[in-house]
Design an enzyme around this catalytic site. Structure first.
Site, PDB file in Angstrom:
ATOM      1  CG  ASP A  53     -17.817 -14.493 -11.913  1.00 55.12           C
ATOM      2  OD1 ASP A  53     -17.404 -13.427 -11.414  1.00 55.12           O
ATOM      3  OD2 ASP A  53     -18.143 -15.463 -11.204  1.00 55.12           O
ATOM      4  CB  SER A  54     -13.402 -14.758 -10.524  1.00 51.60           C
ATOM      5  OG  SER A  54     -14.472 -14.600  -9.624  1.00 51.60           O
ATOM      6  CB  CYS A  68     -16.172 -10.554 -11.973  1.00 50.12           C
ATOM      7  SG  CYS A  68     -15.097 -10.649 -10.555  1.00 50.12           S
ATOM      8  CD  GLU A 124     -16.130 -20.773  -6.996  1.00 43.97           C
ATOM      9  OE1 GLU A 124     -15.849 -21.812  -7.619  1.00 43.97           O
ATOM     10  OE2 GLU A 124     -16.575 -19.746  -7.557  1.00 43.97           O
ATOM     11  CB  CYS A 129     -19.749 -10.577  -4.189  1.00 39.72           C
ATOM     12  SG  CYS A 129     -18.779 -12.044  -4.554  1.00 39.72           S
ATOM     13  CB  THR A 130     -20.606 -13.088  -9.106  1.00 35.54           C
ATOM     14  OG1 THR A 130     -19.358 -13.412  -8.490  1.00 35.54           O
ATOM     15  CG2 THR A 130     -20.428 -12.159 -10.260  1.00 35.54           C
ATOM     16  CG  HIS A 131     -19.133 -16.385  -5.916  1.00 34.96           C
ATOM     17  ND1 HIS A 131     -18.658 -15.621  -6.953  1.00 34.96           N
ATOM     18  CD2 HIS A 131     -18.503 -17.585  -6.008  1.00 34.96           C
ATOM     19  CE1 HIS A 131     -17.770 -16.325  -7.644  1.00 34.96           C
ATOM     20  NE2 HIS A 131     -17.656 -17.516  -7.083  1.00 34.96           N
TER      21      HIS A 131
END
Ligand code: DGL
Length: 275
Positions: free
Chosen positions: A12-13, A75, A154, A186-188
């Site tokens: 993932d990013s 991602c 983040e 989106c992963t986040h």
């Protein structure tokens, strides 16, 4: 090492891919994992196709250098941008998150109006719209890029006022259009689930692809005979390209388990450790 004993690589990013890692840990508790989060270069979602593709190949090569038996591209941005290219050039299976997420959304919606939120690149790619329409062309899809969600996550701002008002600004137009399902493409975003649910109200179902992706990983491992057997204890290793302290702080809060060991690497030079 026997092929089935090898770890699954997850890419993932940043920290968000832990949503997928967590689901794989839960559904496939014998599988070892090597996780790479490219925290030095996150976000990918606002970058060009070429740059995302270059980063994606570096991430893939890093994981392959760790002798993984499969790579999961957690991602969404990478999955939407260059999954096919990664699959073609990899000696091991590469699984993305878009088809599993689309399948989940189609299974959930009742009124056939689905919202999809993701990074600018994911939304621009139209990958979710294509994947959902392929399963059911009658579904109406409203997409919206929400670029500020990634820095919020983040930063660990998951449920404060800044998160709430940002979510309200992005999501109220979708709510007003009557969507009954919101795909967190989106992963986040699953880390913001409580805030997103508060904004959308209880009637809107949030869908994230982590669960379906883990099911797909299990299914493929079974099919190719590479599932690890029950008597094995898994080993988890984490790599990031910057700021491990932040990754641990946000990641452990979410994962509810220690992120250890963690190493900092230079993704442009696989195996070159920064410290
Ligand atoms: N991992 C990205 C995704 O799922 C979100 C973060 C980023 O923009 O890099 O789309």
């Amino acid at each position: 090492m026997e092929q089935n004993q090898k770890p699954i690589g997850i890419f993932d990013s940043g920290v968000g891919g832990l949503t997928v890692a967590s689901e794989i840990m839960r559904q496939l508790p014998c599988e070892s994992i090597v996780y790479f989060g490219d925290t030095a270069r996150v976000p990918y979602g606002s970058k060009s196709r070429e740059t995302v593709t270059r980063f994606a190949f570096e991430g893939l090569n890093f994981l392959l250098a760790h002798d993984v038996k499969m790579v999961v591209v957690a991602c969404n941005t990478v999955s939407a941008t260059c999954l096919g290219q990664l699959q073609q050039s990899s000696p091991v299976p590469v699984i993305g998150v878009i088809e599993p997420g689309a399948k989940a959304a189609v299974g959930v919606t009742q009124n056939k109006i689905v919202g999809v939120i993701g990074t600018e690149r994911t939304v621009k790619s139209g990958a979710y719209v294509k994947a959902i329409k392929k399963i059911n062309p009658e579904i109406k899809i409203l997409s919206k890029a929400c670029p500020l969600f990634v820095p919020l996550v983040e930063e660990g701002w998951l449920d404060n006022e800044a998160a709430f008002y940002t979510a309200q600004t992005y999501l109220l137009p979708l709510k007003n259009e009557g969507i009954d399902t919101l795909v967190l493409a989106c992963t986040h975003y699953p880390l913001l689930a409580a805030t997103l649910q508060a904004v959308m109200g209880e009637k809107v179902r949030l869908v994230d692809s982590a669960f379906e992706t883990a099911v797909e990983v299990g299914r493929i491992l079974e099919r190719i005979g590479l599932k690890r057997s029950v008597e094995n204890r898994p080993v988890y290793r984490y790599f990031v390209s910057d700021n491990p302290a932040k990754f641990i702080e946000v990641g452990e809060r979410f994962l509810q388990r220690p992120i250890d060991p963690i190493d900092v690497i230079d993704p442009e030079v696989p195996y070159k450790f920064k410290i």
